[in-house]
Design a protein around this motif. Structure first.
Motif, PDB file in Angstrom:
ATOM      1  N   GLY A   1      44.904  50.534  31.473  1.00  0.00           N
ATOM      2  CA  GLY A   1      46.035  50.628  30.557  1.00  0.00           C
ATOM      3  C   GLY A   1      45.722  51.499  29.364  1.00  0.00           C
ATOM      4  N   GLY A   2      44.604  51.206  28.700  1.00  0.00           N
ATOM      5  CA  GLY A   2      44.222  51.989  27.544  1.00  0.00           C
ATOM      6  C   GLY A   2      43.942  53.443  27.908  1.00  0.00           C
ATOM      7  N   ALA A   3      43.226  53.661  28.999  1.00  0.00           N
ATOM      8  CA  ALA A   3      42.868  55.020  29.412  1.00  0.00           C
ATOM      9  C   ALA A   3      44.105  55.851  29.721  1.00  0.00           C
ATOM     10  N   SER A   4      45.143  55.210  30.268  1.00  0.00           N
ATOM     11  CA  SER A   4      46.323  55.964  30.716  1.00  0.00           C
ATOM     12  C   SER A   4      47.119  56.559  29.564  1.00  0.00           C
ATOM     13  N   GLY A   5      46.878  56.097  28.329  1.00  0.00           N
ATOM     14  CA  GLY A   5      47.592  56.642  27.183  1.00  0.00           C
ATOM     15  C   GLY A   5      46.844  57.734  26.448  1.00  0.00           C
ATOM     16  N   THR A   6      45.647  58.076  26.907  1.00  0.00           N
ATOM     17  CA  THR A   6      44.809  59.014  26.155  1.00  0.00           C
ATOM     18  C   THR A   6      45.259  60.461  26.278  1.00  0.00           C
ATOM     19  N   GLY A   7      45.852  60.825  27.425  1.00  0.00           N
ATOM     20  CA  GLY A   7      46.153  62.227  27.678  1.00  0.00           C
ATOM     21  C   GLY A   7      45.018  62.948  28.383  1.00  0.00           C
ATOM     22  N   TYR A   8      43.944  62.199  28.700  1.00  0.00           N
ATOM     23  CA  TYR A   8      42.861  62.818  29.488  1.00  0.00           C
ATOM     24  C   TYR A   8      42.366  61.890  30.607  1.00  0.00           C
ATOM     25  N   TRP A   9      43.236  60.982  31.034  1.00  0.00           N
ATOM     26  CA  TRP A   9      42.978  60.137  32.203  1.00  0.00           C
ATOM     27  C   TRP A   9      44.276  60.043  32.983  1.00  0.00           C
ATOM     28  N   SER A  10      44.207  60.181  34.289  1.00  0.00           N
ATOM     29  CA  SER A  10      45.410  60.173  35.118  1.00  0.00           C
ATOM     30  C   SER A  10      45.593  58.836  35.812  1.00  0.00           C
ATOM     31  N   ALA A  11      46.753  58.206  35.589  1.00  0.00           N
ATOM     32  CA  ALA A  11      47.053  56.957  36.292  1.00  0.00           C
ATOM     33  C   ALA A  11      47.235  57.199  37.780  1.00  0.00           C
ATOM     34  N   ALA A  12      47.651  58.400  38.151  1.00  0.00           N
ATOM     35  CA  ALA A  12      47.885  58.705  39.568  1.00  0.00           C
ATOM     36  C   ALA A  12      46.578  58.783  40.348  1.00  0.00           C
ATOM     37  N   THR A  13      45.548  59.402  39.765  1.00  0.00           N
ATOM     38  CA  THR A  13      44.270  59.563  40.462  1.00  0.00           C
ATOM     39  C   THR A  13      43.254  58.507  40.067  1.00  0.00           C
ATOM     40  N   GLY A  14      43.480  57.831  38.930  1.00  0.00           N
ATOM     41  CA  GLY A  14      42.521  56.852  38.445  1.00  0.00           C
ATOM     42  C   GLY A  14      41.244  57.493  37.951  1.00  0.00           C
ATOM     43  N   ALA A  15      41.340  58.717  37.457  1.00  0.00           N
ATOM     44  CA  ALA A  15      40.137  59.443  37.041  1.00  0.00           C
ATOM     45  C   ALA A  15      40.377  60.188  35.734  1.00  0.00           C
ATOM     46  N   TYR A  16      39.278  60.388  35.005  1.00  0.00           N
ATOM     47  CA  TYR A  16      39.325  61.198  33.791  1.00  0.00           C
ATOM     48  C   TYR A  16      39.493  62.673  34.139  1.00  0.00           C
ATOM     49  N   ARG A  17      40.015  63.419  33.152  1.00  0.00           N
ATOM     50  CA  ARG A  17      40.036  64.878  33.211  1.00  0.00           C
ATOM     51  C   ARG A  17      39.166  65.398  32.059  1.00  0.00           C
ATOM     52  N   PRO A  18      37.832  65.430  32.265  1.00  0.00           N
ATOM     53  CA  PRO A  18      36.938  65.889  31.193  1.00  0.00           C
ATOM     54  C   PRO A  18      37.255  67.305  30.725  1.00  0.00           C
TER      55      PRO A  18
END
Length: 483
Positions: free
Chosen positions: A175-192
């Motif tokens: 939940g928290g990660a999905s609001g950052t703008g650098y984690w994708s809820a669709a893939t479940g992964a960060y975008r470093p």
């Protein structure tokens, strides 16, 4: 049998509830405001995170947590805490929807290739409040602080880390990660790569825990669950599931619903968040909700919204043909950032205070119904709506909402739903650790006490009012909802 605690660290205060693990019944409560900065010079969007710990300690005083076996943490979303290589804060946390970051948001959108590119990458388009945008602002405005930034946390991540004694491993949740703008809820992964795009270099990001996983155990043996953002915790505390949507009535408005998969919206109207259970929370926001009512009250010389509601109840559905498009601050849904509101259907018989009052309520609700239709248009099933916010208690809102939304409306009694959701998460993690709950099945707690409103015989009238609104919107802003 046992007790767990949930704490909600909001922008202004900390609330703690202690709940029975089996039923969710609230047994004890604590509250403390965050310490107020007394020295001048600080920006309101810069906050020393230690204030959250001081508030937490005060809220938990007097033996509030005695006998508690596990704690869940909910906290304000979008607070960015940049850490150096030693884990110390580089600068105060950047919180809220800071206007300083609006230019940075536009800059990021252009740099990556537009709104659609962002929506496809992480399920949202950068906004001033998001951590990714604040990173861009930091890189541009405070380059020395940006260079010293080696790790990134949000408010609930930081509080969990502090409660655990600052271990080597730092964690967050979906939940928290999905609001950052650098984690994708669709893939479940960060975008470093997006962190590097915004900050100028890579930074250490917290591990993303599953909904029922524990972040760790304190030296005293207290289990700490993953934690989550306030929106996700409140949804979990309310007990919403598939078929449910939540309409929040603040100055601006939002509509979110539970959905089994992440939604990618090329127009950027949907923000694709993850929830606290393993599902998804697509969100559509409007810039104008209760501010529409406050504006109408001021125009009519009324001192409060209750008076506006009483006046509106003297009118009838459809406001004698008066239609208000409530785009007073521009609008995000539909995307009309530079427009103004519209009052249509003025006739001699409609030019009465009660009809204007009713038109303000209907305009606000129809604007939110537009946001709801964005989700429905993407296949989101909505059979029941939870209506939140103080304005949900107004008679004019309750009279019009079920027929305009076209489904049953539930108005929960006021409660600390984010703190309750955090406690429910703690009970889940505790149950999984003890082998009494499955990782896929959260504890079943008693639902929120609520007032239930059905459209009934007013449904056809409500849909006619809604169509009247849509016709004016299409005439005034043709094609506004076509991407």
């Amino acid at each position: 049998m046992g007790i767990v605690a949930g704490l909600d660290s909001s922008p202004d205060f900390t609330r703690i509830v202690v709940c029975d693990t089996d039923t969710g019944a609230v047994l004890r409560q604590g509250y403390a405001p965050h310490p107020v900065e007394t020295e001048g010079g600080g920006r309101p969007s810069d906050v020393d995170p230690q204030a959250w710990l001081l508030s937490l300690g005060e809220a938990a005083s007097g033996g509030l947590l005695e006998g508690v076996q596990a704690i869940g943490v909910s906290a304000q979303q979008n607070a960015l805490i940049p850490l150096d290589t030693q884990g110390n804060t580089v600068r105060p946390a950047i919180v809220g929807g800071d206007r300083r970051a609006q230019v940075a948001a536009a800059d990021l959108i252009d740099t990556l290739g537009g709104r659609q590119t962002w929506a496809e990458a992480v399920g949202s388009v950068p906004q001033a409040a998001q951590p990714v945008t604040k990173l861009r602002w930091l890189a541009k405005s405070e380059p020395d602080a940006a260079l010293r930034t080696a790790g990134l946390l949000q408010a609930h991540d930081w509080l969990v880390w502090q409660l655990l004694g600052r271990p080597a491993r730092r964690t967050t949740d979906r939940g928290g990660a999905s609001g950052t703008g650098y984690w994708s809820a669709a893939t479940g992964a960060y975008r470093p790569d997006l962190v590097e795009l915004a900050l100028g270099h890579q930074a250490l990001l917290p591990d993303v825990l599953g909904p029922s996983e524990a972040a760790g155990t304190t030296p005293e043996g207290l289990l700490i669950s993953a934690g989550t953002g306030e929106t996700m915790a409140a949804a979990f505390g309310l007990g919403i599931g598939l078929g449910d949507a939540v309409v929040s009535l603040g100055a601006s408005g939002s509509v979110m619903a539970v959905h089994p998969e992440a939604l990618v919206d090329s127009a950027g109207m949907i923000t694709s968040l993850a929830d606290a259970t393993g599902m998804h929370l697509p969100v559509v926001t409007t810039l104008n909700a209760v501010r529409t009512l406050r504006g109408a009250a001021e125009l009519l010389g009324l001192s409060d919204l209750e008076s506006l509601s009483d006046l509106a109840m003297k009118s009838t559905p459809g406001s004698h043909g008066l239609v208000m498009l409530p785009y007073l601050e521009g609008e995000r849904t539909p995307n009309l950032p530079h427009t103004a509101g519209t009052l249509a259907g003025l006739r001699r018989e409609s030019m009465r205070p009660e009809h204007l009052a009713r038109a303000a309520f209907e305009g606000m609700l129809c604007g939110l119904a537009d946001a709801l239709d964005v989700l429905r248009g993407r296949g989101v099933d909505v059979r029941r709506i939870f209506l939140l916010g103080a304005a949900a208690e107004l008679a004019a809102v309750q009279a019009a909402a079920p027929a305009l939304f076209g489904v049953q409306v539930v108005v929960p009694q006021p409660a600390d739903y984010a703190a309750i959701g955090a406690a429910r998460q703690a009970a889940w993690a505790l149950g999984v650790s003890q082998g009494t709950l499955a990782p896929q099945a959260p504890p079943v707690w008693q639902g929120a006490a609520a007032q239930v409103l059905d459209p009934g015989e007013e449904l056809a009238v409500g849909q006619a009012v809604r169509q009247q609104y849509v016709s004016v919107r299409e005439q005034t802003h043709p094609g506004a909802f076509r991407a």
